[in-house]
Design an enzyme around this catalytic site. Structure first.
Site, PDB file in Angstrom:
ATOM      1  N   TRP A  89     -12.719  -2.194   3.449  1.00 31.20           N
ATOM      2  CA  TRP A  89     -12.066  -1.037   4.101  1.00 31.20           C
ATOM      3  C   TRP A  89     -12.801   0.259   3.760  1.00 31.20           C
ATOM      4  O   TRP A  89     -12.286   1.323   4.015  1.00 31.20           O
ATOM      5  CB  TRP A  89     -10.620  -0.953   3.640  1.00 31.20           C
ATOM      6  CG  TRP A  89      -9.670  -0.248   4.543  1.00 31.20           C
ATOM      7  CD1 TRP A  89      -9.673  -0.213   5.913  1.00 31.20           C
ATOM      8  CD2 TRP A  89      -8.522   0.531   4.138  1.00 31.20           C
ATOM      9  NE1 TRP A  89      -8.596   0.522   6.372  1.00 31.20           N
ATOM     10  CE2 TRP A  89      -7.878   0.983   5.320  1.00 31.20           C
ATOM     11  CE3 TRP A  89      -7.971   0.874   2.899  1.00 31.20           C
ATOM     12  CZ2 TRP A  89      -6.713   1.771   5.281  1.00 31.20           C
ATOM     13  CZ3 TRP A  89      -6.810   1.642   2.874  1.00 31.20           C
ATOM     14  CH2 TRP A  89      -6.192   2.082   4.048  1.00 31.20           C
TER      15      TRP A  89
HETATM   16  C1  LIG Z   1      -4.847   5.268   6.825  1.00 36.66           C
HETATM   17  C2  LIG Z   1      -3.445   5.519   6.400  1.00 36.66           C
HETATM   18  C3  LIG Z   1      -2.968   6.810   6.315  1.00 36.66           C
HETATM   19  C4  LIG Z   1      -1.670   7.061   5.893  1.00 36.66           C
HETATM   20  N1  LIG Z   1      -1.306   8.358   5.764  1.00 36.66           N
HETATM   21  C5  LIG Z   1      -0.130   8.659   5.171  1.00 36.66           C
HETATM   22  C6  LIG Z   1       0.157  10.007   4.817  1.00 36.66           C
HETATM   23  O1  LIG Z   1      -0.636  10.916   5.044  1.00 36.66           O
HETATM   24  N2  LIG Z   1       1.333  10.273   4.206  1.00 36.66           N
HETATM   25  C7  LIG Z   1       2.236   9.286   3.918  1.00 36.66           C
HETATM   26  O2  LIG Z   1       3.273   9.588   3.340  1.00 36.66           O
HETATM   27  N3  LIG Z   1       1.993   7.989   4.255  1.00 36.66           N
HETATM   28  C8  LIG Z   1       0.829   7.650   4.859  1.00 36.66           C
HETATM   29  N4  LIG Z   1       0.526   6.333   5.165  1.00 36.66           N
HETATM   30  C9  LIG Z   1       1.608   5.319   5.110  1.00 36.66           C
HETATM   31  C10 LIG Z   1       1.891   4.706   3.738  1.00 36.66           C
HETATM   32  O3  LIG Z   1       0.694   4.350   3.138  1.00 36.66           O
HETATM   33  C11 LIG Z   1       2.797   3.491   3.899  1.00 36.66           C
HETATM   34  O4  LIG Z   1       3.924   3.882   4.619  1.00 36.66           O
HETATM   35  C12 LIG Z   1       3.274   2.864   2.597  1.00 36.66           C
HETATM   36  O5  LIG Z   1       2.198   2.605   1.746  1.00 36.66           O
HETATM   37  C13 LIG Z   1       4.063   1.590   2.822  1.00 36.66           C
HETATM   38  O6  LIG Z   1       4.502   1.082   1.593  1.00 36.66           O
HETATM   39  P1  LIG Z   1       4.757  -0.475   1.328  1.00 36.66           P
HETATM   40  O7  LIG Z   1       5.165  -0.595  -0.076  1.00 36.66           O
HETATM   41  O8  LIG Z   1       5.628  -1.027   2.360  1.00 36.66           O
HETATM   42  O9  LIG Z   1       3.328  -1.172   1.549  1.00 36.66           O
HETATM   43  P2  LIG Z   1       1.991  -1.048   0.695  1.00 36.66           P
HETATM   44  O10 LIG Z   1       1.922   0.260   0.018  1.00 36.66           O
HETATM   45  O11 LIG Z   1       0.883  -1.423   1.581  1.00 36.66           O
HETATM   46  O12 LIG Z   1       2.153  -2.159  -0.431  1.00 36.66           O
HETATM   47  C14 LIG Z   1       2.131  -3.544  -0.201  1.00 36.66           C
HETATM   48  C15 LIG Z   1       1.767  -4.238  -1.500  1.00 36.66           C
HETATM   49  O13 LIG Z   1       2.012  -5.629  -1.437  1.00 36.66           O
HETATM   50  C16 LIG Z   1       0.896  -6.334  -1.951  1.00 36.66           C
HETATM   51  N5  LIG Z   1       0.886  -7.660  -1.341  1.00 36.66           N
HETATM   52  C17 LIG Z   1       0.627  -7.967  -0.048  1.00 36.66           C
HETATM   53  N6  LIG Z   1       0.744  -9.285   0.154  1.00 36.66           N
HETATM   54  C18 LIG Z   1       1.102  -9.827  -1.015  1.00 36.66           C
HETATM   55  C19 LIG Z   1       1.374 -11.166  -1.434  1.00 36.66           C
HETATM   56  N7  LIG Z   1       1.303 -12.207  -0.594  1.00 36.66           N
HETATM   57  N8  LIG Z   1       1.703 -11.377  -2.727  1.00 36.66           N
HETATM   58  C20 LIG Z   1       1.758 -10.337  -3.608  1.00 36.66           C
HETATM   59  N9  LIG Z   1       1.512  -9.064  -3.263  1.00 36.66           N
HETATM   60  C21 LIG Z   1       1.197  -8.811  -1.976  1.00 36.66           C
HETATM   61  C22 LIG Z   1      -0.274  -5.466  -1.599  1.00 36.66           C
HETATM   62  O14 LIG Z   1      -1.399  -5.769  -2.366  1.00 36.66           O
HETATM   63  C23 LIG Z   1       0.300  -4.084  -1.864  1.00 36.66           C
HETATM   64  O15 LIG Z   1       0.191  -3.710  -3.201  1.00 36.66           O
HETATM   65  C24 LIG Z   1      -0.780   6.006   5.591  1.00 36.66           C
HETATM   66  C25 LIG Z   1      -1.250   4.697   5.688  1.00 36.66           C
HETATM   67  C26 LIG Z   1      -2.576   4.446   6.079  1.00 36.66           C
HETATM   68  C27 LIG Z   1      -3.068   3.052   6.125  1.00 36.66           C
HETATM   69  S1  SF4 Z   2     -12.930  -1.812  -3.381  1.00 35.99           S
HETATM   70 FE1  SF4 Z   2     -15.020  -1.613  -2.602  1.00 35.99          FE
HETATM   71  S2  SF4 Z   2     -15.523  -3.630  -1.748  1.00 35.99           S
HETATM   72 FE2  SF4 Z   2     -13.327  -3.552  -2.027  1.00 35.99          FE
HETATM   73  S3  SF4 Z   2     -12.562  -2.908  -0.008  1.00 35.99           S
HETATM   74 FE3  SF4 Z   2     -12.775  -1.069  -1.277  1.00 35.99          FE
HETATM   75  S4  SF4 Z   2     -14.821  -0.290  -0.807  1.00 35.99           S
HETATM   76 FE4  SF4 Z   2     -14.743  -2.406  -0.062  1.00 35.99          FE
END
Ligand SMILES: Cc1cc2nc3c(=O)[nH]c(=O)nc-3n(C[C@H](O)[C@H](O)[C@H](O)COP(=O)(O)OP(=O)(O)OC[C@H]3O[C@@H](n4cnc5c(N)ncnc54)[C@H](O)[C@@H]3O)c2cc1C
Ligand code: SF4
Ligand code: SF4
Lengths: 626, 161
Positions: free
Chosen positions: B43
């Site tokens: 990513w």
């Molecule tokens: C590019 C981008 C920009 C964003 N901009 C903003 C912003 O400006 N402001 C804002 O407030 N929000 C923003 N967001 C949104 C925010 O990041 C999400 O709303 C938030 O992180 C969701 O939380 P979550 O806990 O549901 O998921 P996540 O934070 O994605 O957490 C999921 C977790 O589960 C783990 N996991 C997944 N599968 C498994 C498995 N099978 N077993 C064990 N662990 C697992 C992952 O490794 C991760 O740690 C943005 C998101 C992106 C991608």
């Molecule tokens: S930690 Fe490094 S190799 Fe892994 S997804 Fe991020 S940039 Fe790519």
């Protein structure tokens, strides 16, 4: 196979996936359960996992009640117009009334929040967003989670939830494997908070080849929150509500700060404003209730995100692309220029790299925008996820069954993307939902609801066999062929992912078909998904890393099937610009002003669909007057 | 832009392997140095780049759409609490240095241990409040918002919309 079985017993609260939701849950659980055993099982390393791994430049959900800015009901109204009415207003109100407390805590922990020098309030980017220097957002919340948790198991891919054998429909923990050692991990727990995040890579991405990892939501967002919950038979809601994003082309850099703070705007390839041209036809399609341009001008009511996508998509299809973001004006101000770049470095470094590589200086050239492939998640401008109970003091009877954020499986809670009907939670709201779920989970245990849980050795053994089957399968059939990846007995995880993406793209409204689908296509798609499910039984993993990819694609498959079923069920085009039902192109409030709820029977794989009533928050006074 | 590792700088310490959220930084068995095993699942989040003590990891824009010859480098300093970026354009016309804070406090010191704070009362448990609320929600003495306090109710169906 020589993999060990490692059992962690007597857990009170297991957090499965510790992104923003999961860290919030682990942190808060310690307060309500000071003597409880709190354990985290996380696929990556909680210091840099989930959607916030690279940081954020804004907190997109902050009321600012303490600065006299917004009340929770204001946020509910905003989220509901953005989602064309389809939200859980009880859950949204609940999230919004607590979210400021999470943000104030972040500041105390050291997260740099920008301040408005004139007012002393946090620097606003827009009405709901505040600006931060958030490169270390994730390490900071991870620190809090580590302080509260008894144990953190990093690099555990959770594959299944364990079910209680003493009482039907009650959770009993989870299982998974260590993606490094390969060891089998069993977590016996009274409650589980699923925070395993949303789904990217379900639909064929616009990016190709080496660039295929360049997706908007993180490539490791494997839909595991949905895979785990659906697999356990929890009811899901609004899974048809996938999201399409208008973003900078190729890099998918965020546009929020550009629109709101830098005041950049869009135009078509001929330098014309194009959006308003599409609104009259859209008004016909969705009805004045959801798009009333005059009212929007008068009251600053936002135009729903999907409808703005619709204008962009149609303008490009009419041959007047590409759509440009006009940055050349704003970027003449060196301060704004710097913010524009910081915004990417803080959350989508790839966009900065791309502009450096293509010599695109937004000060002298307007960059292109495009619409992304669809994503399935529940915390951005969309609300896919589990059907959860609301809090006692807010929720009508249809939305309330005892514990806040508990799914329809007892003892099984959700946070962030896992919870359905709560769009616009973003990072802060997801963290808040984790906190709410953790408090409720502690109550559930204290009320004696988790007594007498029983998990048999045979359940544990059955899951073990299932988990390693892709590796066994590889060993069995690998030597039938000379070399290479083409084998008549199996497909590898990448091949499986490609198949899934093509199928979802073509039959369920992806980018190559301009987000269009219909009943016929969906029925064919569902049939193909069933056959694909059979092939997933024959997926082969050469090593533990591939085993991780195998389970990710299995979770993505369960997520996809739910999306397809829900899309078939909702016979209307509720969100033009996210997707279109070509056989029902209008919003149909007479039949579909409802939430959609599904359940997949874990034994048979059969789906049942139902409609659930929608409740809206209104002013007491307004209601009396009407 | 997937990552790659400079042979002469990497000593195989494994910090990148430990942090990569995508599980794609692995140590090559022959060279005993790290490399990206699956560039199309990268990513370009820079987590590994920031974590490498020898600055051995860099990023080269995705071959599919990013021409060669650019550079985006980073140094993240936890002690000082800052991150420094340098962006160089392909044509050399732009060379930017950008600095941002990453924290305002020493790491982890200001996060309380909730095991040791006074336990919540039965009344707090029965309420809708979370840890440290209502203090953290509002500045005034006001309590948590409810439908009642805000003069609202929930009405079923499109009529309420
Ligand atoms: C590019 C981008 C920009 C964003 N901009 C903003 C912003 O400006 N402001 C804002 O407030 N929000 C923003 N967001 C949104 C925010 O990041 C999400 O709303 C938030 O992180 C969701 O939380 P979550 O806990 O549901 O998921 P996540 O934070 O994605 O957490 C999921 C977790 O589960 C783990 N996991 C997944 N599968 C498994 C498995 N099978 N077993 C064990 N662990 C697992 C992952 O490794 C991760 O740690 C943005 C998101 C992106 C991608
Ligand atoms: S930690 Fe490094 S190799 Fe892994 S997804 Fe991020 S940039 Fe790519
Ligand atoms: S962190 Fe740097 S030095 Fe250590 S293994 Fe990775 S690339 Fe090599």
């Amino acid at each position: 196979m020589a993999y060990k079985t490692i059992v962690e017993d007597d857990i009170d609260i297991l957090v499965a996936g510790a992104g923003l939701g999961g860290t919030g849950a682990a942190w808060e659980a310690r307060y309500w359960g000071q003597d409880k055993k709190i354990v985290i099982a996380e696929k990556a390393n909680i210091d840099r996992s989930g959607a916030v791994a690279q940081g954020l430049y804004a907190i997109n959900c902050y009321m600012g009640t303490r600065f006299g800015e917004n009340n929770p009901e204001d946020h509910v109204r905003y989220a509901r117009i953005d989602l064309m009415g389809m939200v859980r207003e009880d859950l949204l109100f609940d999230m919004a009334r607590h979210v400021d407390s999470a943000v104030h805590q972040f500041e105390e922990w050291g997260l740099p929040l920008m301040r408005n020098p004139k007012t002393g309030a946090y620097q606003r980017e827009g009405r709901w967003q505040i600006m931060i220097h958030g490169e270390s957002y994730k390490p900071i919340v991870a620190e809090a989670a580590k302080k509260s948790a008894d144990k953190v198991f990093n690099r555990i891919c959770v594959t299944h939830l364990l079910m209680d054998e003493a009482k039907e429909n009650r959770v009993a923990g989870a299982v998974g494997f260590n993606v490094r050692t390969g060891n089998y991990h069993v977590f016996k727990s009274k409650t589980v908070v699923v925070g395993a995040g949303g789904a990217s890579n379900i639909y064929k991405p616009r990016s190709v080849g080496e660039g295929a990892g360049r997706v908007w939501y993180a490539p490791w967002s494997s839909g595991s929150a949905y895979g785990l919950l659906i697999g356990a038979g929890a009811k899901m809601t609004q899974m048809e509500n996938r999201i399409v994003l208008a973003r900078f082309k190729d890099g998918y850099g965020p546009v929020g700060a550009y629109f709101l703070h830098l005041k950049t705007y869009t135009q078509n390839g001929f330098g014309e404003e194009y959006e308003s041209k599409w609104f009259p036809a859209l008004e016909e399609m969705v009805g004045k209730r959801y798009l009333d341009v005059e009212a929007s001008h008068r009251t600053h009511r936002p135009i729903p995100t999907c409808l703005r996508n619709h204008a962009l998509i149609n303008e490009v299809n009419a041959g007047r692309g590409p759509i440009h973001m006009v940055t050349m004006e704003a970027f003449q101000d060196p301060h704004l220029e710097e913010i524009g770049w910081h915004n990417f470095l803080g959350m989508t470094v790839g966009q900065a790299v791309l502009w450096a590589a293509t010599d695109l200086d937004p000060k002298y050239e307007n960059p292109e925008l495009t619409t992304s492939e669809p994503y399935v998640m529940g915390s951005h401008a969309t609300g896919c996820g589990a059907w959860c109970s609301g809090p006692e003091d807010l929720s009508p009877p249809e939305y309330y069954w005892g514990y806040n954020r508990m799914t329809t499986v007892e003892g099984l809670f959700g946070a962030g993307d896992a919870v359905g009907g709560t769009p616009h939670a973003f990072s802060s709201g997801s963290f808040t939902e984790g906190r709410l779920a953790a408090k409720a989970a502690c109550q559930y245990i204290d009320d004696g609801k988790a007594e007498g849980i029983r998990v048999s050795e045979s359940q544990i053994e059955r899951r073990r066999e299932e988990i390693y089957k892709p590796m066994e399968h590889y060993k069995t059939y690998r030597n039938e062929i000379t070399a290479g990846t083409v084998n008549p007995n199996y497909i590898n995880p990448r091949q499986a992912l490609d198949r899934l993406q093509k199928l979802m793209d073509e039959y369920c409204g992806g980018v190559t078909v301009n987000y269009m689908t219909n009943e016929k296509l969906l029925n064919i798609g569902l049939k193909k998904l069933k056959v694909f499910e059979e092939d997933l039984e024959k997926i082969a993993a050469e090593n533990v890393h591939e085993l991780l990819r195998a389970w990710e694609v299995k979770h993505r498959h369960l997520t996809s099937e739910a999306v397809m079923q829900h899309t078939l069920f909702r016979k209307e085009t509720r969100w033009p610009g996210y997707y279109y039902r070509g056989d029902a192109l209008k919003v149909d409030d007479d039949n579909w002003h409802v939430l959609t709820v599904s359940r997949r029977d874990p034994k048979t794989g059969e789906y049942t669909m139902e409609k659930a009533p929608l409740y809206h928050i209104v002013d007491e006074a307004e209601e009396a007057a009407a | 832009m997937p990552t790659f590792v400079y042979m002469t700088r990497c000593d195989g310490c494994g910090h990148c392997v430990d942090i990569c959220p995508s599980d794609i930084m692995h140590i090559d068995k022959v060279t005993r140095r790290a490399y990206n095993i699956e560039p199309n699942m990268c990513w370009e989040c820079y987590s590994c780049v920031k974590a490498c003590p020898h600055h051995a990891i860099d990023v080269r824009g995705y071959a599919d759409f990013a021409p060669l010859g650019h550079s985006v480098r980073v140094i993240r300093d936890e002690e000082k609490g800052v991150i420094a970026w340098r962006i160089k354009f392909r044509n050399g016309k732009k060379d930017m240095n950008l600095l941002a804070p990453i924290t305002t406090k020493p790491w982890g010191k200001h996060i309380p241990q909730l095991k040791d704070v006074p336990a919540p009362s039965a009344e707090q448990r029965a309420s809708q409040l979370l840890f440290n609320e209502p203090k953290y929600i509002r500045m005034d003495d006001g309590d948590i918002h409810t439908l009642k306090s805000n003069g609202l109710k929930l009405v079923e169906g499109v009529e309420g919309y």
